[in-house]
Enzyme design. Structure first.
Site, short mmCIF file in Angstrom:
data_model
loop_
_atom_site.label_atom_id
_atom_site.label_comp_id
_atom_site.label_asym_id
_atom_site.label_seq_id
_atom_site.Cartn_x
_atom_site.Cartn_y
_atom_site.Cartn_z
CB CYS A 50 1.85 -0.11 6.14
SG CYS A 50 1.02 0.93 4.93
CB THR A 51 -3.23 -2.57 4.68
OG1 THR A 51 -3.60 -1.19 4.68
CG2 THR A 51 -3.59 -3.22 6.00
CG HIS A 52 -0.73 1.51 1.02
ND1 HIS A 52 -1.62 1.89 1.99
CD2 HIS A 52 -1.04 2.25 -0.08
CE1 HIS A 52 -2.43 2.81 1.51
NE2 HIS A 52 -2.09 3.05 0.26
CE1 TYR A 64 -6.35 9.26 5.82
CE2 TYR A 64 -6.88 7.63 7.49
CZ TYR A 64 -7.29 8.50 6.51
OH TYR A 64 -8.62 8.59 6.21
N GLY A 65 0.10 8.17 7.24
CA GLY A 65 1.19 7.66 8.07
C GLY A 65 2.15 8.67 8.65
CD GLU A 118 -2.81 5.28 -2.46
OE1 GLU A 118 -3.55 5.78 -3.31
OE2 GLU A 118 -3.21 4.38 -1.67
CB CYS A 156 -5.84 1.64 7.78
SG CYS A 156 -4.66 3.01 7.86
CG ASP A 185 -5.88 1.78 3.63
OD1 ASP A 185 -5.26 1.94 4.69
OD2 ASP A 185 -5.34 1.88 2.52
CB SER A 186 -5.08 6.24 4.13
OG SER A 186 -4.08 5.31 3.74
CB THR A 246 -1.72 4.53 9.79
OG1 THR A 246 -0.62 4.15 8.98
CG2 THR A 246 -1.48 5.87 10.41
N1 DGL Z 1 -2.55 1.39 4.55
C1 DGL Z 1 -2.21 2.31 5.61
C2 DGL Z 1 -1.56 1.57 6.73
O1 DGL Z 1 -1.81 0.40 6.83
C3 DGL Z 1 -1.73 3.48 5.00
C4 DGL Z 1 -0.82 4.37 5.44
C5 DGL Z 1 -0.83 5.79 5.00
O2 DGL Z 1 -1.85 6.29 4.55
O3 DGL Z 1 0.23 6.37 5.21
O4 DGL Z 1 -0.83 2.06 7.55
#
Ligand code: DGL
Length: 271
Positions: free
Chosen positions: A186-188, A42-43, A152, A73, A10-11, A75
């Site tokens: 989004c996994t966050h 990353y998004g 984060e 992730c 993931d990011s 994204t």
């Molecule tokens: N966990 C990522 C996702 O599922 C992270 C997004 C990001 O880095 O913006 O989209």
């Protein structure tokens, strides 16, 4: 039977939502996790940049002898899954399909809300998958670009006025529209589960992208006879591309497992 590790990336912290489920449903599996903490989020980035980052992330993980990879992730899954699958001779699972299947199983009024990063919403991948699986479903998407930086930075707990205010604002149009299922694309976002369910109330089922992809991976390993021998205890290794201390604190809290001094920093530009 295959005891080689599964790579998960993931990011940043978000992929831990999949790791938490994997540790529970596949306790005998060895995991190698990479969080690209130097380049999160990353998004908001372009598809080309996300693909370049994702290729490096996977190349790093493939320096281990992996038997499968989970793109934990949203994204990367929405923008790059097909390319990564075509380029790698390795089973790779993303989050989109399994999450959409679950959302369609829980919605009753067939109004499904989606919150995700800008890149994921722009890609249209969740919407396309939902409609492919059920042509009559209605979907309303909403990007939530402030969620990942807040998570984060540890601002994910109930009672935090900043995250609660942002969540109410992002969810208002979806609630007015009348969704009864909400995809946390989004996994966050599952780190915000308590905050989000308080805003949504009991009439909306939350569907977490990270969790569903872990179940999908389990099905795939079983079908291909790639499961580790039963009864053993798998190890998890954690790698990040920036300060490991910050990651370890939040990750320990979230996984409810002490991983202090366990994460190692690597230079992702070498991959
Ligand atoms: N966990 C990522 C996702 O599922 C992270 C997004 C990001 O880095 O913006 O989209």
């Amino acid at each position: 039977m295959d005891a080689r590790p599964i790579g998960v990336f993931d990011s940043g912290l978000g992929g831990l939502t999949a790791v938490r489920v994997l540790r529970r449903i596949l306790p005998e599996e060895n995991l190698v996790y990479f969080g690209d903490t130097a380049r999160v989020p990353y998004g908001g980035r372009s598809r080309e940049t996300i693909l370049r980052y994702a290729r490096q992330d996977l190349r790093f993980l493939r320096s281990f002898d992996l038997k499968a990879a989970l793109i934990a992730c949203g994204t990367v899954s929405t923008t790059s899954l097909d390319v990564l699958q075509a380029e790698n001779d390795l089973p790779i699972v993303g989050v989109v399909e399994p999450t959409c299947r679950r959302a369609l199983a829980v919605t009753k009024n067939r109004r499904v809300g989606l919150i995700a990063t800008l890149a994921s919403v722009r890609s249209g991948a969740y919407e396309a998958a939902l409609r492919r699986l059920d042509s009559g479903v209605e979907v309303l998407c909403r990007p939530c670009p402030l969620f990942v930086p807040l998570v984060e930075n540890g601002r994910f707990r109930p009672g935090d006025v900043v995250i609660e205010t942002v969540a109410r604002e992002y969810l208002a149009p979806l609630l007015e529209w009348g969704m009864d299922a909400l995809i946390l694309g989004c996994t966050h976002y599952p780190l915000l589960e308590e905050v989000l369910s308080a805003v949504c109330g009991p009439g909306v089922a939350l569907v977490s992208a990270g969790e569903e992809s872990a179940f999908e991976l389990k099905r795939l390993l079983t079908a291909r006879n790639l499961r580790a021998p039963a009864g053993g205890k798998g190890e998890a290794e954690f790698y990040v591309s920036d300060r490991s201390e910050d990651f370890e604190g939040a990750a320990s809290l979230f996984l409810q497992e002490d991983i202090h001094h366990m994460a190692r920093r690597i230079d992702i530009d070498q991959y």
